[in-house]
Design a protein around this motif. Structure first.
Motif, PDB file in Angstrom:
ATOM      1  N   ARG A 196       3.299  11.097  -0.225  1.00 38.91           N
ATOM      2  CA  ARG A 196       2.733   9.744  -0.127  1.00 38.91           C
ATOM      3  C   ARG A 196       1.611   9.643   0.895  1.00 38.91           C
ATOM      4  N   MET A 197       1.632  10.476   1.937  1.00 40.60           N
ATOM      5  CA  MET A 197       0.585  10.400   2.950  1.00 40.60           C
ATOM      6  C   MET A 197      -0.785  10.744   2.376  1.00 40.60           C
ATOM      7  N   VAL A 198      -0.807  11.568   1.328  1.00 32.03           N
ATOM      8  CA  VAL A 198      -2.071  11.893   0.658  1.00 32.03           C
ATOM      9  C   VAL A 198      -2.564  10.707  -0.154  1.00 32.03           C
ATOM     10  N   ASP A 241       8.706   3.581   7.133  1.00 28.05           N
ATOM     11  CA  ASP A 241       9.128   3.553   5.733  1.00 28.05           C
ATOM     12  C   ASP A 241       8.606   2.270   5.066  1.00 28.05           C
ATOM     13  N   PRO A 242       7.764   2.374   4.015  1.00 30.44           N
ATOM     14  CA  PRO A 242       7.232   1.176   3.347  1.00 30.44           C
ATOM     15  C   PRO A 242       8.319   0.254   2.811  1.00 30.44           C
ATOM     16  N   VAL A 243       9.394   0.832   2.299  1.00 30.63           N
ATOM     17  CA  VAL A 243      10.481   0.030   1.759  1.00 30.63           C
ATOM     18  C   VAL A 243      11.139  -0.793   2.860  1.00 30.63           C
ATOM     19  N   LEU A 244      11.345  -0.173   4.008  1.00 28.14           N
ATOM     20  CA  LEU A 244      11.966  -0.872   5.133  1.00 28.14           C
ATOM     21  C   LEU A 244      11.084  -2.021   5.611  1.00 28.14           C
ATOM     22  N   VAL A 245       9.767  -1.798   5.651  1.00 24.68           N
ATOM     23  CA  VAL A 245       8.838  -2.852   6.061  1.00 24.68           C
ATOM     24  C   VAL A 245       8.950  -4.049   5.130  1.00 24.68           C
ATOM     25  N   THR A 246       9.004  -3.786   3.830  1.00 21.06           N
ATOM     26  CA  THR A 246       9.086  -4.884   2.876  1.00 21.06           C
ATOM     27  C   THR A 246      10.410  -5.624   2.975  1.00 21.06           C
ATOM     28  N   GLU A 247      11.505  -4.888   3.165  1.00 20.55           N
ATOM     29  CA  GLU A 247      12.807  -5.545   3.271  1.00 20.55           C
ATOM     30  C   GLU A 247      12.856  -6.474   4.472  1.00 20.55           C
ATOM     31  N   ILE A 289       0.856  -1.196   0.000  1.00 21.48           N
ATOM     32  CA  ILE A 289       0.000   0.000   0.000  1.00 21.48           C
ATOM     33  C   ILE A 289       0.889   1.242   0.000  1.00 21.48           C
ATOM     34  N   GLY A 290       1.908   1.212   0.851  1.00 21.36           N
ATOM     35  CA  GLY A 290       2.862   2.315   0.865  1.00 21.36           C
ATOM     36  C   GLY A 290       3.620   2.424  -0.444  1.00 21.36           C
ATOM     37  N   GLY A 291       3.899   1.282  -1.083  1.00 23.68           N
ATOM     38  CA  GLY A 291       4.601   1.286  -2.357  1.00 23.68           C
ATOM     39  C   GLY A 291       3.792   1.934  -3.466  1.00 23.68           C
ATOM     40  N   VAL A 292       2.497   1.634  -3.494  1.00 18.61           N
ATOM     41  CA  VAL A 292       1.625   2.290  -4.471  1.00 18.61           C
ATOM     42  C   VAL A 292       1.657   3.802  -4.255  1.00 18.61           C
ATOM     43  N   ALA A 293       1.591   4.211  -2.989  1.00 21.97           N
ATOM     44  CA  ALA A 293       1.633   5.643  -2.662  1.00 21.97           C
ATOM     45  C   ALA A 293       2.955   6.270  -3.097  1.00 21.97           C
ATOM     46  N   SER A 344      -7.541  -6.156   7.039  1.00 15.39           N
ATOM     47  CA  SER A 344      -6.108  -6.194   6.730  1.00 15.39           C
ATOM     48  C   SER A 344      -5.658  -4.890   6.084  1.00 15.39           C
ATOM     49  N   ILE A 345      -6.454  -4.372   5.164  1.00 11.16           N
ATOM     50  CA  ILE A 345      -6.124  -3.107   4.508  1.00 11.16           C
ATOM     51  C   ILE A 345      -6.109  -1.969   5.524  1.00 11.16           C
ATOM     52  N   VAL A 346      -7.116  -1.936   6.393  1.00 10.72           N
ATOM     53  CA  VAL A 346      -7.197  -0.873   7.415  1.00 10.72           C
ATOM     54  C   VAL A 346      -5.982  -0.932   8.342  1.00 10.72           C
ATOM     55  N   LEU A 347      -5.597  -2.142   8.753  1.00 13.92           N
ATOM     56  CA  LEU A 347      -4.420  -2.289   9.611  1.00 13.92           C
ATOM     57  C   LEU A 347      -3.157  -1.800   8.910  1.00 13.92           C
ATOM     58  N   GLY A 348      -3.039  -2.126   7.623  1.00 14.56           N
ATOM     59  CA  GLY A 348      -1.887  -1.677   6.862  1.00 14.56           C
ATOM     60  C   GLY A 348      -1.805  -0.163   6.791  1.00 14.56           C
ATOM     61  N   VAL A 349      -2.939   0.489   6.544  1.00 17.02           N
ATOM     62  CA  VAL A 349      -2.975   1.952   6.490  1.00 17.02           C
ATOM     63  C   VAL A 349      -2.617   2.547   7.847  1.00 17.02           C
ATOM     64  N   ALA A 350      -3.142   1.947   8.914  1.00 10.37           N
ATOM     65  CA  ALA A 350      -2.855   2.449  10.266  1.00 10.37           C
ATOM     66  C   ALA A 350      -1.357   2.398  10.559  1.00 10.37           C
ATOM     67  N   VAL A 351      -0.708   1.301  10.164  1.00 13.75           N
ATOM     68  CA  VAL A 351       0.733   1.184  10.386  1.00 13.75           C
ATOM     69  C   VAL A 351       1.487   2.240   9.588  1.00 13.75           C
ATOM     70  N   LEU A 352       1.080   2.469   8.345  1.00 13.04           N
ATOM     71  CA  LEU A 352       1.752   3.447   7.501  1.00 13.04           C
ATOM     72  C   LEU A 352       1.639   4.863   8.056  1.00 13.04           C
ATOM     73  N   TYR A 353       0.539   5.156   8.724  1.00 11.89           N
ATOM     74  CA  TYR A 353       0.358   6.498   9.265  1.00 11.89           C
ATOM     75  C   TYR A 353       1.145   6.723  10.560  1.00 11.89           C
TER      76      TYR A 353
END
Length: 409
Positions: free
Chosen positions: A114-116, A338-344, A99-103, A325-334
């Motif tokens: 990206r927060m927008v 860093d989305p890249v760090l999460v994926t790594e 989700i963060g990657g798309v942003a 799951s999507i809502v939880l992902g957004v909550a973590v991103l806010y």
């Protein structure tokens, strides 16, 4: 045209699995730091995911049931629960990153923060998994993601020293500026990225979504043998672009904008536009895969009705899991992570969970009660056993190497 779209599931799985936001950056990081000295890991990973995805697709086509359902039935709830716990957590981490990657990709295209884009991306993902047919989803996302071929085109446009690149691939050497521990840390990260568990769960469940039967085994093999190697080729192309442009200048990749620098250098604004479209499609496709996988694995474990071929009202719990799951992902991103760090991190943790995923698949693929005459052959079992040894070694080494290297620093 029908034959082309027959491989759409494999293309979507490969692009979403090999080329999510973390892989896009990680391959560029590896290229900018190690050149093509780790290209062999991608080859090993491609062969491994082809091997086990082919098993998972064959199991789904012959039995008409997704792999996770059979794992719970064949090995019992305890083994399946261990698999579920590890897979669901890693899947949730990966979904958050996607989700963060798309942003991030949309930020790159629009220069809007990206927060927008995060809530808009999350809403778009939910709309697609809720309302869009599976076949349309896989065809549009998979084909659009092929814009990432621009990285392969850029390699040729940059006119590199081909003999030097070939020598780096066939004679891998650890650069003097890097330690052996860091080298093997990134080797495990790349291997974990290629063999991410959600790929086989999505591929197996997608086969059920498309109502594959025994007569579709040829389509299954075509998906595997075209889709996953394509993802591997594009991964190496990204690393090669970084090797050619960034490594000589000592530029270490720390952001998505640096990933596309070689493409812009090779083909200007037009090539850059193709790269951005491909990145948006790849990250969006990965977000769809991980969203669906979160619903698939939990619903299949608990025996709920699931699938996009059913109306949302007929599989309400399946759709609720995906929405949560999507809502939880957004909550973590806010929180600002860093989305890249999460994926790594999720890629490395994926390596830890690999034995829990692939051993059960190997067992089910050899069970004549489910598979009849379509059980694994001797050659497949030998290769599968070899890969299980590699998987266990990678799983055991992942955490120690993460600690010793400071996560590759």
């Amino acid at each position: 045209m029908k034959k082309f779209f027959a491989v759409a599931l494999g293309i979507l799985t490969a692009i979403g699995g090999f080329l999510d936001i973390g892989d896009l950056v990680t391959n560029a990081v590896v290229g900018s730091r190690f050149g093509l000295a780790l290209a062999w890991v991608v080859v090993v990973g491609v062969v491994g995911i082809c091997l086990f995805a082919q098993m998972a697709g064959r199991v789904a086509a012959v039995s008409g049931r997704a792999t996770f359902e059979l794992i719970r039935e064949r090995l019992g709830p305890r083994t399946a629960a261990a698999n579920l716990s590890a897979s669901f957590l890693i899947n949730l981490m990966t979904l958050t990153a996607e989700i963060g990657g798309v942003a991030l990709a949309l930020q790159l295209a629009s220069d809007v923060g990206r927060m927008v884009w995060i809530p808009l991306a999350a809403f778009a993902i939910w709309i697609v998994v809720w309302r869009v047919k599976f076949s349309i989803m896989e065809n549009v996302t998979g084909v659009t993601g092929l814009c990432l071929i621009v990285f392969a085109v850029a390699v040729f446009a940059l006119m590199p020293d081909w003999s030097a690149l070939g020598h780096a691939v066939t004679h891998p050497v650890i650069p003097e500026s890097e330690s052996a521990a860091t080298y093997w840390y990134y080797a495990i990260a790349l291997f974990g990225a290629a063999m991410t568990p959600y790929e086989v769960f999505f591929f197996s469940s997608g086969a059920v979504e498309e109502h594959w039967k025994t007569k579709d085994l040829g389509v299954s093999r075509l998906n595997v043998m075209v889709g996953f190697p394509l993802g591997g080729v594009l991964s190496v192309a990204i690393a090669a672009c970084a090797t050619i442009v960034l490594l000589p200048g000592g530029i270490e990749v720390t952001s998505l904008s640096q990933v596309v620098m070689p493409v812009a250098a090779a083909g200007g604004k037009l090539a850059l536009a193709f790269a951005i479209i491909g990145i948006v499609a790849a990250t969006f496709g990965a977000a769809l895969e991980t969203t669906l996988s979160s619903g698939y694995i939990l619903a299949q474990f608990l025996g709920w009705r699931w699938g996009k071929f059913r109306k949302p009202a007929d599989a309400a719990r399946f759709h609720t899991v995906m929405l949560v799951s999507i809502v939880l992902g957004v909550a973590v991103l806010y929180t600002g992570v860093d989305p890249v760090l999460v994926t790594e991190y999720s890629v490395v943790f994926s390596a830890i969970a690999l034995p829990l995923t692939y051993l059960p698949i190997l067992i089910v693929a050899n069970d004549r009660e489910y598979m009849g005459d379509h059980v694994n052959g001797k050659a497949t079992n030998v290769l599968g056993s070899v890969y299980l040894v590699i998987i266990v070694v990678a799983s055991l080494a992942a955490i120690p190497l993460m600690i010793v290297t400071g996560a590759g620093q």
